[in-house]
Design a protein around this motif. Structure first.
Motif, PDB file in Angstrom:
ATOM      1  N   UNK A  17      13.207 -24.419   9.491  1.00 46.62           N
ATOM      2  CA  UNK A  17      13.822 -24.268   8.173  1.00 46.62           C
ATOM      3  C   UNK A  17      15.157 -25.002   8.121  1.00 46.62           C
ATOM      4  N   UNK A  18      15.950 -24.921   9.194  1.00 50.94           N
ATOM      5  CA  UNK A  18      17.213 -25.659   9.256  1.00 50.94           C
ATOM      6  C   UNK A  18      16.981 -27.153   9.072  1.00 50.94           C
ATOM      7  N   UNK A  19      15.986 -27.688   9.755  1.00 50.24           N
ATOM      8  CA  UNK A  19      15.692 -29.118   9.683  1.00 50.24           C
ATOM      9  C   UNK A  19      15.240 -29.523   8.277  1.00 50.24           C
ATOM     10  N   UNK A  20      14.342 -28.736   7.700  1.00 48.46           N
ATOM     11  CA  UNK A  20      13.856 -29.032   6.341  1.00 48.46           C
ATOM     12  C   UNK A  20      15.013 -28.958   5.346  1.00 48.46           C
ATOM     13  N   UNK A  21      15.839 -27.927   5.479  1.00 50.71           N
ATOM     14  CA  UNK A  21      16.955 -27.743   4.564  1.00 50.71           C
ATOM     15  C   UNK A  21      17.987 -28.858   4.690  1.00 50.71           C
ATOM     16  N   UNK A  22      18.333 -29.235   5.914  1.00 47.34           N
ATOM     17  CA  UNK A  22      19.317 -30.315   6.087  1.00 47.34           C
ATOM     18  C   UNK A  22      18.767 -31.641   5.581  1.00 47.34           C
ATOM     19  N   UNK A  52      16.512 -32.029   3.208  1.00 45.93           N
ATOM     20  CA  UNK A  52      16.489 -31.918   1.748  1.00 45.93           C
ATOM     21  C   UNK A  52      17.879 -32.163   1.163  1.00 45.93           C
ATOM     22  N   UNK A  53      18.892 -31.579   1.787  1.00 48.42           N
ATOM     23  CA  UNK A  53      20.261 -31.772   1.300  1.00 48.42           C
ATOM     24  C   UNK A  53      20.694 -33.232   1.414  1.00 48.42           C
ATOM     25  N   UNK A  54      20.314 -33.885   2.492  1.00 50.16           N
ATOM     26  CA  UNK A  54      20.645 -35.307   2.667  1.00 50.16           C
ATOM     27  C   UNK A  54      19.975 -36.148   1.587  1.00 50.16           C
ATOM     28  N   UNK A  55      18.715 -35.861   1.321  1.00 50.22           N
ATOM     29  CA  UNK A  55      17.976 -36.616   0.292  1.00 50.22           C
ATOM     30  C   UNK A  55      18.599 -36.394  -1.084  1.00 50.22           C
ATOM     31  N   UNK A  56      18.907 -35.145  -1.414  1.00 46.57           N
ATOM     32  CA  UNK A  56      19.516 -34.854  -2.717  1.00 46.57           C
ATOM     33  C   UNK A  56      20.860 -35.564  -2.854  1.00 46.57           C
ATOM     34  N   UNK A  57      21.667 -35.532  -1.804  1.00 48.60           N
ATOM     35  CA  UNK A  57      22.963 -36.230  -1.851  1.00 48.60           C
ATOM     36  C   UNK A  57      22.777 -37.729  -2.018  1.00 48.60           C
ATOM     37  N   UNK A  58      21.788 -38.284  -1.329  1.00 48.93           N
ATOM     38  CA  UNK A  58      21.516 -39.713  -1.469  1.00 48.93           C
ATOM     39  C   UNK A  58      21.113 -40.078  -2.886  1.00 48.93           C
ATOM     40  N   UNK A  59      20.232 -39.274  -3.468  1.00 43.93           N
ATOM     41  CA  UNK A  59      19.811 -39.508  -4.852  1.00 43.93           C
ATOM     42  C   UNK A  59      21.010 -39.381  -5.791  1.00 43.93           C
ATOM     43  N   UNK A 104      23.952 -24.814  -4.265  1.00 45.52           N
ATOM     44  CA  UNK A 104      23.240 -23.573  -3.963  1.00 45.52           C
ATOM     45  C   UNK A 104      22.461 -23.689  -2.653  1.00 45.52           C
ATOM     46  N   UNK A 105      21.780 -24.813  -2.450  1.00 43.27           N
ATOM     47  CA  UNK A 105      21.071 -25.010  -1.175  1.00 43.27           C
ATOM     48  C   UNK A 105      22.054 -25.151  -0.013  1.00 43.27           C
ATOM     49  N   UNK A 106      23.183 -25.794  -0.286  1.00 47.23           N
ATOM     50  CA  UNK A 106      24.219 -25.926   0.741  1.00 47.23           C
ATOM     51  C   UNK A 106      24.757 -24.572   1.160  1.00 47.23           C
ATOM     52  N   UNK A 107      24.883 -23.657   0.207  1.00 48.16           N
ATOM     53  CA  UNK A 107      25.329 -22.297   0.533  1.00 48.16           C
ATOM     54  C   UNK A 107      24.329 -21.616   1.459  1.00 48.16           C
ATOM     55  N   UNK A 108      23.041 -21.821   1.199  1.00 39.29           N
ATOM     56  CA  UNK A 108      22.018 -21.233   2.077  1.00 39.29           C
ATOM     57  C   UNK A 108      22.096 -21.849   3.474  1.00 39.29           C
ATOM     58  N   UNK A 109      22.264 -23.167   3.533  1.00 36.55           N
ATOM     59  CA  UNK A 109      22.344 -23.857   4.821  1.00 36.55           C
ATOM     60  C   UNK A 109      23.557 -23.379   5.625  1.00 36.55           C
ATOM     61  N   UNK A 110      24.699 -23.304   4.965  1.00 34.78           N
ATOM     62  CA  UNK A 110      25.931 -22.866   5.632  1.00 34.78           C
ATOM     63  C   UNK A 110      25.804 -21.403   6.062  1.00 34.78           C
ATOM     64  N   UNK A 111      25.145 -20.602   5.244  1.00 35.13           N
ATOM     65  CA  UNK A 111      24.920 -19.210   5.611  1.00 35.13           C
ATOM     66  C   UNK A 111      24.070 -19.115   6.876  1.00 35.13           C
ATOM     67  N   UNK A 116      16.184 -16.365  -1.094  1.00 34.01           N
ATOM     68  CA  UNK A 116      15.224 -16.026  -0.038  1.00 34.01           C
ATOM     69  C   UNK A 116      15.625 -16.642   1.300  1.00 34.01           C
ATOM     70  N   UNK A 117      16.138 -17.855   1.265  1.00 33.34           N
ATOM     71  CA  UNK A 117      16.597 -18.500   2.505  1.00 33.34           C
ATOM     72  C   UNK A 117      17.763 -17.731   3.123  1.00 33.34           C
ATOM     73  N   UNK A 118      18.712 -17.329   2.291  1.00 37.23           N
ATOM     74  CA  UNK A 118      19.862 -16.575   2.809  1.00 37.23           C
ATOM     75  C   UNK A 118      19.406 -15.234   3.373  1.00 37.23           C
TER      76      UNK A 118
END
Length: 153
Positions: free
Chosen positions: A8-13, A15-22, A57-64, A140-142
């Motif tokens: 989940x950490x890998x998928x989330x990170x 996803x966050x990289x892709x969103x930031x790139x876009x 919001x996804x970043x908050x889950x990742x940091x959590x 749900x992730x948090x």
């Protein structure tokens, strides 16, 4: 549970990289179309706004999940080790309760209402339920991360 957490950490990170790139490409296109072409793109402002919501919001889950969130540690730093562990359990349980009610239940209600009303974004014409769906997902992730923390203590 540790393997699932790593996945989940890998998928989330990723996803966050892709969103930031876009988001970077989107904002660069907005600047280019506005100042070079002289005809600003009509959708980039809205897309940047929605991508920023998702990153936040996804970043908050990742940091959590990484336990890197901002915390006031005045009381724990002056407490015994046993009290620190008890405080961590209490904080994790409170975060789980908050996320269940605010993000998961409240988020699902928001998604459902937006879907039922057929709300669409102004420029992109995408369902707002899709934009809001990040709230229950993140909740749900948090909750998953905090339960994992409680089980690993």
């Amino acid at each position: 549970m540790t393997n699932l957490r790593l996945i989940i950490d890998k998928i989330l990170s990723t996803t966050l990289i892709i969103i930031m790139g876009i988001m970077v490409i989107n904002v660069l296109w907005q600047v280019f179309s506005r100042y070079i072409i002289g005809n600003p793109s009509p959708f980039t402002d809205e897309l940047a706004r929605y991508l920023m919501i998702w990153v936040g919001v996804l970043g908050a889950a990742y940091v959590s999940g990484k336990n890197m969130h901002v915390a006031i540690d005045l009381i724990p730093s002056r407490s015994s080790e046993k009290t620190q562990k008890q405080l961590k359990v209490i904080v994790n349980v409170l975060v789980i309760i908050f996320c269940l009610f605010a993000l998961v239940i409240g988020g699902f209600r928001l998604v459902y209402i937006s879907y039922e009303l057929g709300q669409q974004s102004a420029a992109l014409q995408i369902p707002l339920a899709l934009v809001y769906s990040i709230l229950p997902i993140s909740g749900l992730l948090i909750v998953f991360y905090k339960i994992s923390n409680l089980l690993n203590k």
